[in-house]
Design a protein around this motif. Structure first.
Motif, PDB file in Angstrom:
ATOM      1  N   HIS A 105      53.985 -18.932  29.631  1.00 42.67           N
ATOM      2  CA  HIS A 105      54.496 -20.307  28.823  1.00 42.67           C
ATOM      3  C   HIS A 105      53.786 -20.806  27.631  1.00 42.67           C
ATOM      4  CE1 HIS A 105      55.504 -22.427  32.193  1.00 42.67           C
ATOM      5  NE2 HIS A 105      54.732 -21.889  33.101  1.00 42.67           N
ATOM      6  N   ASN A 106      54.552 -21.204  26.271  1.00 40.16           N
ATOM      7  CA  ASN A 106      53.953 -21.430  25.383  1.00 40.16           C
ATOM      8  C   ASN A 106      53.832 -22.440  25.216  1.00 40.16           C
ATOM      9  OD1 ASN A 106      53.913 -21.899  22.242  1.00 40.16           O
ATOM     10  ND2 ASN A 106      55.963 -20.685  21.936  1.00 40.16           N
ATOM     11  N   VAL A 107      52.327 -22.861  24.525  1.00 42.60           N
ATOM     12  CA  VAL A 107      52.077 -24.828  24.099  1.00 42.60           C
ATOM     13  C   VAL A 107      51.908 -24.525  22.746  1.00 42.60           C
ATOM     14  CG1 VAL A 107      50.896 -24.324  26.490  1.00 42.60           C
ATOM     15  CG2 VAL A 107      49.887 -23.269  23.674  1.00 42.60           C
ATOM     16  N   ALA A 108      52.416 -23.878  21.625  1.00 47.60           N
ATOM     17  CA  ALA A 108      53.182 -24.853  20.292  1.00 47.60           C
ATOM     18  C   ALA A 108      53.774 -25.930  20.257  1.00 47.60           C
ATOM     19  CB  ALA A 108      53.683 -23.463  19.506  1.00 47.60           C
ATOM     20  N   GLU A 109      53.174 -26.890  19.711  1.00 46.73           N
ATOM     21  CA  GLU A 109      54.079 -28.009  19.395  1.00 46.73           C
ATOM     22  C   GLU A 109      55.494 -28.015  19.139  1.00 46.73           C
ATOM     23  OE1 GLU A 109      54.515 -32.381  16.623  1.00 46.73           O
ATOM     24  OE2 GLU A 109      52.586 -30.569  16.913  1.00 46.73           O
TER      25      GLU A 109
ATOM     26  N   GLY B 237      59.279 -18.922  30.877  1.00 49.25           N
ATOM     27  CA  GLY B 237      58.985 -20.325  31.525  1.00 49.25           C
ATOM     28  C   GLY B 237      58.585 -21.404  30.353  1.00 49.25           C
ATOM     29  N   PRO B 238      58.960 -22.643  30.532  1.00 51.44           N
ATOM     30  CA  PRO B 238      58.822 -23.419  29.424  1.00 51.44           C
ATOM     31  C   PRO B 238      57.811 -24.253  28.205  1.00 51.44           C
ATOM     32  CG  PRO B 238      58.879 -24.525  31.861  1.00 51.44           C
ATOM     33  CD  PRO B 238      59.041 -23.373  32.193  1.00 51.44           C
ATOM     34  N   ASN B 239      57.560 -23.909  27.541  1.00 53.73           N
ATOM     35  CA  ASN B 239      56.634 -24.622  26.664  1.00 53.73           C
ATOM     36  C   ASN B 239      56.473 -26.242  26.962  1.00 53.73           C
ATOM     37  OD1 ASN B 239      55.446 -26.300  24.701  1.00 53.73           O
ATOM     38  ND2 ASN B 239      56.908 -25.067  23.795  1.00 53.73           N
ATOM     39  N   LEU B 240      55.254 -26.248  27.477  1.00 49.93           N
ATOM     40  CA  LEU B 240      54.298 -26.851  27.418  1.00 49.93           C
ATOM     41  C   LEU B 240      53.735 -28.052  27.067  1.00 49.93           C
ATOM     42  CD1 LEU B 240      52.615 -24.574  30.723  1.00 49.93           C
ATOM     43  CD2 LEU B 240      54.446 -26.221  31.169  1.00 49.93           C
ATOM     44  N   TRP B 241      53.858 -28.121  25.554  1.00 46.38           N
ATOM     45  CA  TRP B 241      53.691 -28.915  24.752  1.00 46.38           C
ATOM     46  C   TRP B 241      54.265 -30.098  25.304  1.00 46.38           C
ATOM     47  CZ3 TRP B 241      50.199 -29.461  20.258  1.00 46.38           C
ATOM     48  CH2 TRP B 241      50.302 -30.725  20.334  1.00 46.38           C
TER      49      TRP B 241
ATOM     50  N   TYR C 226      43.038 -29.409  29.973  1.00 52.62           N
ATOM     51  CA  TYR C 226      43.813 -28.720  29.015  1.00 52.62           C
ATOM     52  C   TYR C 226      45.302 -29.884  28.101  1.00 52.62           C
ATOM     53  CZ  TYR C 226      45.616 -24.975  26.523  1.00 52.62           C
ATOM     54  OH  TYR C 226      46.097 -24.214  24.948  1.00 52.62           O
ATOM     55  N   LEU C 227      46.182 -29.187  29.421  1.00 49.35           N
ATOM     56  CA  LEU C 227      47.426 -29.232  28.936  1.00 49.35           C
ATOM     57  C   LEU C 227      47.368 -31.193  28.775  1.00 49.35           C
ATOM     58  CD1 LEU C 227      49.011 -28.481  32.591  1.00 49.35           C
ATOM     59  CD2 LEU C 227      49.242 -27.973  29.992  1.00 49.35           C
ATOM     60  N   ALA C 228      46.537 -31.874  29.167  1.00 49.82           N
ATOM     61  CA  ALA C 228      46.698 -33.426  28.133  1.00 49.82           C
ATOM     62  C   ALA C 228      46.113 -33.493  27.009  1.00 49.82           C
ATOM     63  CB  ALA C 228      45.495 -33.880  29.324  1.00 49.82           C
ATOM     64  N   THR C 229      45.468 -32.601  26.109  1.00 44.38           N
ATOM     65  CA  THR C 229      45.047 -32.499  24.889  1.00 44.38           C
ATOM     66  C   THR C 229      46.728 -32.123  24.253  1.00 44.38           C
ATOM     67  OG1 THR C 229      44.629 -30.072  24.671  1.00 44.38           O
ATOM     68  CG2 THR C 229      43.108 -31.793  25.260  1.00 44.38           C
ATOM     69  N   LEU C 230      47.766 -31.344  24.907  1.00 50.05           N
ATOM     70  CA  LEU C 230      48.702 -31.153  24.215  1.00 50.05           C
ATOM     71  C   LEU C 230      49.656 -32.175  23.667  1.00 50.05           C
ATOM     72  CD1 LEU C 230      49.363 -27.858  26.567  1.00 50.05           C
ATOM     73  CD2 LEU C 230      48.113 -27.869  24.672  1.00 50.05           C
TER      74      LEU C 230
END
Length: 127
Positions: free
Chosen positions: A41-45, A52-56, A120-124
């Protein structure tokens, strides 16, 4: 050794200070726990999807709704909105929550580790 730790320091530094007091979970610890998730998973905006899908922006979003990723029918038809409770159940055992999901991950057994990842995910999201 220091060069191997720099990505971890950069990840921790990117967690907003205000979010570090999120009830129930520690986003800084969650960012470290999430390192295992970055294999898929990527988390970049504005980053691309990976395996997997980007989780931003995943926290609060409808499951299977991010454009450009080929989700399983099981996930898109599940009718889930990623609340902390739904994320907790899914991260504990993805195939138990959504049988037929493409996510081939056994889950995070430790309840506190799940709370930390969810914090952490809530900060994205955009600040």
């Amino acid at each position: 050794m220091l060069l191997r730790l720099l990505p971890t320091f950069a990840l921790i530094a990117s967690v907003p200070v205000a979010a570090q007091s999120a009830p129930g979970g520690d986003p800084v610890k969650g960012s470290r726990q999430f390192l295992q998730c970055k294999a898929c998973h990527n988390v970049a905006e504005k980053g691309p999807h990976a395996v997997g899908p980007n989780l931003w922006g995943v926290a609060g979003a409808k499951a299977g709704s991010k454009p450009g990723f080929n989700y399983s029918q099981a996930l898109t038809k599940a009718g889930i909105t990623w609340t902390p409770e739904q994320l907790d159940t899914f991260l504990a055992r993805p195939n138990g929550k959504v049988p037929g999901t493409k996510m081939v991950f056994a889950g995070i057994a430790n309840p506190q580790a799940r709370k930390d990842v969810i914090a952490y995910l809530a900060t994205l999201k955009k600040r």
